[in-house]
Write an enzyme that holds these catalytic residues in place. Sequence first.
Site, short mmCIF file in Angstrom:
data_model
loop_
_atom_site.label_atom_id
_atom_site.label_comp_id
_atom_site.label_asym_id
_atom_site.label_seq_id
_atom_site.Cartn_x
_atom_site.Cartn_y
_atom_site.Cartn_z
N ALA A 173 49.46 33.39 38.18
CA ALA A 173 48.87 34.06 38.14
C ALA A 173 48.73 35.22 38.82
O ALA A 173 49.28 34.74 40.14
CB ALA A 173 47.81 32.29 38.84
N SER A 174 47.61 35.67 38.77
CA SER A 174 48.31 36.93 40.48
C SER A 174 47.53 36.45 41.55
O SER A 174 46.74 35.96 41.67
CB SER A 174 47.50 37.87 39.46
OG SER A 174 48.30 39.12 38.55
#
Length: 383
Positions: free
Chosen positions: A95-96
């Site tokens: 998840a950036s």
Amino acid sequence: MNDLAARIDHMLSLSDLPENTPDEIRSAIRAVPRHQFIPVVALVTPPGTAPRLIDRDADPRAWWDAVYSNTPVITQLNDGATPVRDLIGRYTSSASAPSTVADMLTLLRPAPGHRVLEIGTGTGWTSALLCHLVGGRGQVTSIEIDQTVAEQAAKNLAGAGAPVTLVVGDGALGWPPGEPYDRVHVTCGVRTVPYAWVEQCRPGAVIALPYCPDFGGGHSLKLVVRPDGVAIGRFPGNASYMMSRPQRPRPTLEARGPHEQRSATTRVDPRTIAYAPPGADLAISALTGLVSNFSAETDEDGDCFRLWISDPTDSYSWAGVLWRPNRKDYEVYQVGDRPVWDEVLDAYSRWVGWGQPGRDRFGMTLTPHHQHIWLDSPDHPLP
């Protein structure tokens, strides 16, 4: 709920979130809580610290603090072959960081009614954000290459009530059944931009992607599709993303025989190349097509720095350059017929001769037949 709202507000107020983040994107981040897309056990790597696990059951406070901080959360190692708990391995899904997500969405500027194609679903958080921004059922199509990652993303999206069309497959092919698209949002690094993304867009569509030629850092790229089917755009900033699986450049460095192994010296400190500005990285990668990596080490002779240059298509063409303190000359070891170190020095000299242009002066043109980098204007492609 009040505690959750406070955490989201804290995340949105972090100093390193882009100042130009539009209100509608901030509103989407408030409306689609990040924790709904983070697994119970994951890996975080805050700057300057060693990788560490976060476990919601074992230490819920640390888990929540990490989820609502401005840091990426690693959710897969080695394409799923290594458990995240092992800590060591190639990072292959995540998840950036919220600032990264906000930055790319700001480049994309999705609006209500847009049809969006997303390449790389990951946890599904950006898919849900896109769904919130454009509204309507069936407006967002997201492609994920990993079956296991896609299955978990589908559960996350269903739990968040986000009606995203999720496809398992190679994102480089796009998804013709959903075209024409108004926006293409890419969450994996590429060095070759697939023309299928342009072909499946309307004129005026925007494609926002991480351009990662793997020489130095990555670059965000915003392309706009013209009516003639050509896409043109510039590199507005940094973008550090995991590479698309089909485009990972990791040849094994080999040598056929002694005649292809050459030792020499250079007066150029290899750190000059390794830590060159983004404009130099773009110029060198465009002029040579080579890739680089480096490491600071300590061996039996003391501190050293190693820079590796290689041809991503030929495992027999590479060079290693070794820095040690208090030296005037540095060792160069080249392998293969292609003099890759000499090419890099020539490209760097050209960039200096052009006045050391910054990243924002470079752009890309993408046609059905090729892509090329240019300086200042599409009429001035790099040779």
